[in-house]
Design a protein around this motif. Structure first.
Motif, short mmCIF file in Angstrom:
data_model
loop_
_atom_site.label_atom_id
_atom_site.label_comp_id
_atom_site.label_asym_id
_atom_site.label_seq_id
_atom_site.Cartn_x
_atom_site.Cartn_y
_atom_site.Cartn_z
N ARG A 248 0.62 -1.06 0.02
CA ARG A 248 -0.04 0.30 0.43
C ARG A 248 1.10 1.09 0.29
NH1 ARG A 248 -4.62 2.65 -1.36
NH2 ARG A 248 -5.47 4.09 -0.09
N GLN A 257 -5.92 2.63 -5.46
CA GLN A 257 -7.08 2.27 -4.96
C GLN A 257 -7.18 2.92 -3.82
OE1 GLN A 257 -8.20 0.16 -7.21
NE2 GLN A 257 -5.76 0.46 -8.09
N THR A 258 -9.15 2.63 -4.04
CA THR A 258 -9.92 2.82 -2.86
C THR A 258 -11.06 1.69 -2.68
OG1 THR A 258 -11.56 3.56 -4.04
CG2 THR A 258 -10.40 4.88 -3.53
N HIS A 259 -11.78 1.85 -1.38
CA HIS A 259 -12.44 1.09 -1.08
C HIS A 259 -13.53 0.89 -2.53
CE1 HIS A 259 -12.03 0.39 2.77
NE2 HIS A 259 -11.40 2.18 3.45
N ASP A 260 -13.89 2.02 -2.79
CA ASP A 260 -14.98 1.56 -4.35
C ASP A 260 -14.49 0.96 -4.93
OD1 ASP A 260 -17.55 2.66 -2.93
OD2 ASP A 260 -16.72 4.38 -3.69
N LEU A 262 -12.18 -1.14 -5.03
CA LEU A 262 -11.70 -2.96 -4.82
C LEU A 262 -13.34 -3.36 -5.41
CD1 LEU A 262 -9.34 -2.32 -1.86
CD2 LEU A 262 -8.65 -2.90 -4.40
N ILE A 263 -13.99 -3.16 -4.57
CA ILE A 263 -15.38 -3.67 -4.88
C ILE A 263 -15.56 -4.92 -5.56
CG2 ILE A 263 -17.34 -3.59 -5.57
CD1 ILE A 263 -18.00 -1.13 -3.54
N GLN A 301 -8.15 -9.39 0.36
CA GLN A 301 -9.08 -8.15 0.15
C GLN A 301 -9.10 -7.23 1.46
OE1 GLN A 301 -9.60 -6.76 -2.91
NE2 GLN A 301 -8.13 -7.69 -3.59
N HIS A 305 -8.58 -3.60 2.57
CA HIS A 305 -9.75 -2.81 3.05
C HIS A 305 -9.43 -2.14 4.85
CE1 HIS A 305 -12.59 -2.96 0.22
NE2 HIS A 305 -12.37 -3.83 -0.51
N ILE A 308 -6.99 0.64 4.40
CA ILE A 308 -6.95 1.83 3.90
C ILE A 308 -7.20 2.32 4.73
CG2 ILE A 308 -8.48 2.89 2.31
CD1 ILE A 308 -8.38 0.82 0.32
N ALA A 309 -8.10 1.62 6.00
CA ALA A 309 -9.26 2.60 6.88
C ALA A 309 -8.03 2.98 7.69
CB ALA A 309 -10.14 1.63 7.23
N GLU A 312 -6.75 5.84 6.91
CA GLU A 312 -7.14 7.01 6.95
C GLU A 312 -7.56 7.50 8.89
OE1 GLU A 312 -10.90 5.41 5.07
OE2 GLU A 312 -9.41 6.28 2.37
#
Length: 495
Positions: A248, A257-260, A262-263, A301, A305, A308-309, A312
């Motif tokens: 990352r 990449q973002t949460h969206d 990666l969906i 995956q 996520h 990423i969190a 943030e």
């Protein structure tokens, strides 16, 4: 409210490991001097020194029964103490052991008092550690002992092999969780259980890793000493966790990449796990290899996520694992409490009741993800309605509905109404799912199997066409039907 010239204050004292003789004179003087007293818990051998003082004390044991997890308990106690200090000006807060050893409420009080301009005084006290070192006969500094909270063992002890002193092992299920967290343990590893240290009921017993959760009835005065583990706890997962963080931070693609975004990958990896599960062969251990790989891809995956969190500042993978651990404990009262559930139906009913109470839900459909595949979504909606009695008693009531919806679809098609046709087709599919549900068949899997069967047969048509030098794109329907029938007959003969 207190006078602004006399700031509120909280004095925190420790009640020692258990015996009255381990409570300091300074603590006894504070108990005697401060009129408004609070106990984190009255379930401690020395708690009576506070509870029996003139004017008594307020215990916060009620929160342990009401809150979902210990962190909620500690935060609520902190809020209560700040309110009490604001009201009375000066209060005393007594905790088991030492206020500075594994006492999370004190950690929260530091921040809360700073925010509320409340003076916080923490008096030194003797902890269970002092007695533990004496009973174990070791110097913790020289031995390099790591102190671990039993509730955070899996993460806090990650990549550790000992020696470890584990506190807050207050129940046998906590000991069981600790034991199961070490996957490579042989069961012969030595462990010492320390209980009620510094009291007349003191117990120090040597046992093995295999017997860890079967040797004593653990309580709030139980801790364990682990001299050496066969392998560090969670070593492989820690390496994986660090790898995802590195990717990352250093890989251009991962950084973007973002949460969206990666969906799609999350969904794809989930379906690939399902395929690997379907391909498992009980007689062929090699078939596990694909499942191991696909589970790893899915885990990546999840970890992605969480990473990423974490960046943030929202939550971490530790919050994820702790949350699911605590939820599973709450929703299995037949395993971890005194609820009786002797069959699967009772377990599922209890699960739904607990879930509804936790979430404060008002509808039986709350919590069903709308993003589920349509057939699975329909099955869950029908199943939920069935649980409150809105359903046919058996498939004989559901099946005629398919014919009824088929007729309504034909009528809509005849009327050349696209919107009505779409709606009636949906009703027909929903009715079909209800039939599957009553038959105990997963509609999603049934349709997938039918699609796979069609695909396999059409691949046979393609092979047969090549053998006969037939171009499928130029062939008429009669030729295609003939090829299909030949493939179907060949498959029937093979069966």
């Amino acid at each position: 409210m207190t006078d602004a010239r006399s700031p509120a204050s909280i004095t925190v004292v420790g009640l020692g490991p258990g015996g009255d003789d381990h409570v300091t004179a300074e603590t006894l003087a504070a108990i005697d001097r401060i009129a408004h007293r609070h106990l984190r818990t009255a379930i401690h051998p020395s708690a009576h020194l506070v509870a029996d003082a003139p004017g008594g004390a307020t215990s916060h044991d009620d929160l342990y029964e009401q809150a979902d997890d210990f962190d909620d308990v500690y935060r609520e106690i902190t809020a209560r103490l700040v309110t009490a200090a604001d009201e009375h000006g000066e209060i005393l807060y007594a905790v088991p052991g030492s206020p500075l050893v594994l006492e999370r409420t004190v950690r929260y009080l530091r921040d809360a008092c700073a925010d509320a301009s409340i003076e916080l005084r923490i008096l030194p006290a003797m902890s269970f550690l002092d007695v533990a070192w004496a009973r174990l006969g070791i110097d913790p500094v020289e031995a390099g002992v790591r102190l671990i909270d039993g509730h955070e063992f899996t993460t806090a002890a990650a990549d550790e092999s000992g020696p470890l002193l584990v506190a807050h092992t207050h129940a046998n299920w906590v000991l069981s969780d600790i034991k199961l967290a070490v996957e490579n343990a042989t069961g012969d590893e030595r462990v010492t259980i320390l209980q009620a240290l510094g009291t007349a009921d003191e117990v120090v017993v040597d046992t093995t890793w295999a017997e860890l959760d079967r040797t004593v009835d653990a309580d709030h005065l139980t801790s364990i000493y682990i001299p050496q583990l066969a392998a560090p706890v969670g070593r492989e997962y820690v390496r994986f966790h660090d790898l995802v963080r590195t990717l990352r931070e250093q890989c251009p693609w991962d950084i973007e990449q973002t949460h969206d975004t990666l969906i799609p990958f999350l969904l794809e990896e989930t379906y690939e796990v399902v395929d690997a599960l379907h391909d498992l062969d009980p007689d062929d251990p090699a078939s596990d290899d694909d499942l191991v790989e696909e589970l790893g891809d899915l885990l990546f995956q999840i970890e992605f996520h969480a990473t990423i969190a974490e960046q943030e500042g929202r939550f971490t993978i530790a919050d994820v694992t702790q949350g699911i651990h605590e939820k599973l404990v709450r929703r299995h009262p037949h395993v971890f409490a005194d609820t009786v559930a002797d069959d699967t139906d009772t377990v599922l009913t209890n699960w739904d009741d607990i879930k509804q109470a936790e979430k404060g839900r008002t509808s039986i459909f709350d919590g069903i993800p709308r993003s589920l595949p349509a057939l699975s979504y329909a099955a869950k909606v029908g199943r939920k309605a069935s649980k409150v009695g809105f359903d046919w008693p058996d498939v004989s009531g559901a099946f005629p509905k398919v014919g009824e919806e088929t007729a309504e679809l034909a009528e809509a098609m005849a009327g050349d109404d696209d919107a009505a046709t779409s709606a009636e087709l949906g009703d027909l599919l929903f009715a079909t799912v209800n039939v599957a549900r009553h038959l105990g068949i997963d509609a999603e899997l049934a349709l997938r199997a039918a699609s796979d069967k069609f695909r396999t047969r059409f691949e046979g048509v393609e092979r047969l066409a090549r053998e006969r030098s037939i171009d499928l794109r130029d062939a008429d329907l009669a030729t295609l039907d003939a090829l299909w029938d030949d493939v179907k007959a060949s498959a029937a003969t093979a069966d």
